[in-house]
Structure formats: C-alpha cells, structure tokens
Motif scaffolding. Structure first.
Motif, short mmCIF file in Angstrom:
data_model
loop_
_atom_site.label_atom_id
_atom_site.label_comp_id
_atom_site.label_asym_id
_atom_site.label_seq_id
_atom_site.Cartn_x
_atom_site.Cartn_y
_atom_site.Cartn_z
N LEU A 85 0.83 -1.20 0.00
CA LEU A 85 0.00 0.00 0.00
C LEU A 85 0.87 1.25 0.00
O LEU A 85 1.62 1.49 0.94
CB LEU A 85 -0.91 0.00 1.23
N PRO A 86 0.81 2.06 -1.06
CA PRO A 86 1.63 3.29 -1.10
C PRO A 86 1.11 4.35 -0.14
O PRO A 86 -0.10 4.53 0.00
CB PRO A 86 1.52 3.74 -2.56
N ARG A 87 2.03 5.03 0.50
CA ARG A 87 1.71 6.15 1.39
C ARG A 87 2.71 7.26 1.14
O ARG A 87 3.82 7.01 0.64
CB ARG A 87 1.75 5.72 2.86
N VAL A 117 7.13 7.69 -2.86
CA VAL A 117 6.23 7.22 -1.81
C VAL A 117 6.92 6.18 -0.94
O VAL A 117 8.03 5.72 -1.23
CB VAL A 117 4.94 6.61 -2.42
N THR A 118 6.27 5.83 0.14
CA THR A 118 6.67 4.73 1.02
C THR A 118 5.65 3.61 0.87
O THR A 118 4.46 3.86 0.68
CB THR A 118 6.72 5.22 2.48
N LEU A 119 6.12 2.37 0.95
CA LEU A 119 5.23 1.22 0.84
C LEU A 119 5.00 0.60 2.21
O LEU A 119 5.94 0.30 2.94
CB LEU A 119 5.82 0.16 -0.09
N ILE A 133 8.61 0.57 3.80
CA ILE A 133 9.83 0.65 3.01
C ILE A 133 9.72 1.82 2.04
O ILE A 133 8.76 1.90 1.26
CB ILE A 133 10.07 -0.65 2.22
N ALA A 134 10.67 2.74 2.08
CA ALA A 134 10.69 3.86 1.14
C ALA A 134 11.08 3.37 -0.24
O ALA A 134 12.03 2.60 -0.39
CB ALA A 134 11.66 4.93 1.62
#
Length: 266
Positions: A85-87, A117-119, A133-134
């Motif tokens: 999920l990208p954040r 994004v970060t996952l 994880i970036a």
C-alpha cells in the motif's frame, strides 16, 4: 478475466499467493521480494543503481536472491493475501528545481512536482503491517531560516513541470499540483519548494499514476510566504481516482506557514 496490464498498473491492490510461492516487485529503484510459507512470511528488499524503469513490474520468481537477508515473520497459519500500500512520506519533501523558475509580478502558475512514496507491506485477513519501506532513499535536510527555526525534511530534485502533458507516469512517485501566486511587485525566483506531504491525501488514477491533494502558495513580497492552503483534486483530475490514504497529519494554523518560510527570494 482480469486484465494483465491493469494488474501491473494497479500494483497496490491486494494479491493472493500460494504457499511457497515467491513474488518480486520492482518500483523505481526498489526491488521487493515476498515469499509465503505455511507458517511464516519472508520479506527482503534492495535498491538498484541501474536506470530506473518508469513502468512498475511484478512477477513470480523461484526464490528470494541468496545475497539478500530476509526478515522472517512467524505466523501459526500464514494468510494467503498481502498488499503493498503506497503512502506519502512522513516528513515534508524539499525539492530543488533542476532549472531556475522565475515568476513575474501579478502572475500565477501551477507546477507539477513529484515525490517518492513509502510502501506499507501488509498481510490481509486480518490486516498485519510487516514493514514500511521507502521506494527511494532520500537524504535528510533542514529547511528553515535558521538552525533554530525550521524542520527536518527529506531532500529531492524536481523538473517542476508546468504542463500535465509533460508528465510521465511513474507509479513510484506521487504528483502534487503546486499553484504559486506572485502578488508582489518584484520577480519571484523559485529555487526550491517544501512539499508538506504528511498533510496531503494520496490517490491512484486509472492510468497507474499517483496524485496528492493540490497545494496553493501566495507570495506577497514582505514575507517569504503570506498564505498557504491545501485543496482537493479538481473534478477533471479526480475522474476514476481511488483514495489510497488520508493525510498522515492534520494541518495546524501556524505550523504550515513556518514549514514554508524562506522558500522564495526576490
């Protein structure tokens, strides 16, 4: 029957995997490996120094590469579903323009600026966060008028595109529309921008691109920033958009102005 190309674009959708199967994802410079076993999940990642692919890819592989150290997550009966999920990043991203950008008095422009994004690597049913994880490793930078006033941010570079037609789909980066108003009587030189991504929502569009809420900056000349506000995607931009994540933080009235201090110089 699901469309293979759509699956590649919408890599953030939940996926199912059989026991002992292993999945490999490449998103920009990041490689992620996920392997499900009967009573554990294995997770490993690394960053590539090769040319970054614009299109994300994922496929089944036989095993996690032996040169990587896997994190083990022990579970009595491993879930069959997972999700990447990208954040947005947890700190503002200071982006330096690759070329000088100048805005004459009483003019306004919209720049399209992307940030990585970060996952969140999640197991589904029930939901369990394994790791954040970036997608891209960014260096730290201090942004503010002094060492006492400002905040710790991430540093990145941007082309600062001013036309949507110039944008390429890079599914590991989120695009933020930044509208700048120059209400001063002098030329406004934009060298770098601090994008407050923790205060923005993240959306996925049908073409596989990621977008955030827009940002508006108003420059009055007496101060580096007189007015700042976030908005929502326009009706045209929001067609088919899916909300992936709400803002990490809620904006406070004065903190955002401080975060954008010293962006501009006349």
């Amino acid at each position: 029957m699901p469309n293979k190309q759509n699956e590649q674009c919408a890599w953030w959708l939940p996926q199912e995997v059989a026991i002992n199967a292993c999945r490999h994802y490449r998103l920009g410079p990041l490689h992620i490996y996920l392997q499900r076993q009967s009573q554990q999940w294995l997770l490993a990642h690394e960053y590539s120094t090769e040319e970054v692919l614009q299109v994300p890819c994922h496929a089944e592989v036989s095993m996690i590469p032996v040169h990587l150290t896997s994190q083990r997550y022990l579970i009595n009966q491993s879930q069959a579903s997972y999700q990447l999920l990208p954040r947005l990043m947890d700190r503002p991203v200071v982006v330096k323009t690759l070329q000088p950008v100048n805005l004459p008095p009483n003019e306004q422009t919209t720049l399209y600026i992307s940030s990585p994004v970060t996952l969140s690597v999640m197991l589904k049913g029930p939901d369990l966060l394994l790791q954040n994880i970036a997608v891209q490793r960014l260096s730290d930078t201090w942004f503010g008028p002094s060492t006492q006033v400002g905040e710790l941010c991430y540093a990145d570079k941007t082309h600062a595109r001013h036309a949507k037609t110039e944008l390429s789909v890079r599914s590991h980066r989120a695009v933020t529309p930044v509208t700048v108003h120059n209400h001063s009587t002098q030329m406004l030189s934009i060298d770098k921008l601090s994008i407050p991504v923790p205060f923005l929502a993240l959306y996925a569009l049908p073409d596989g691109s990621l977008w955030t809420d827009p940002v508006t900056l108003s420059h009055e000349g007496l101060q580096a920033l007189a007015h700042f506000r976030t908005g929502k995607l326009s009706a045209a931009e929001a067609i088919g958009a899916t909300l992936l994540s709400e803002p990490i933080q809620k904006p406070e009235k004065h903190s955002l102005v401080r975060a954008f201090t010293d962006i501009f110089s006349d």
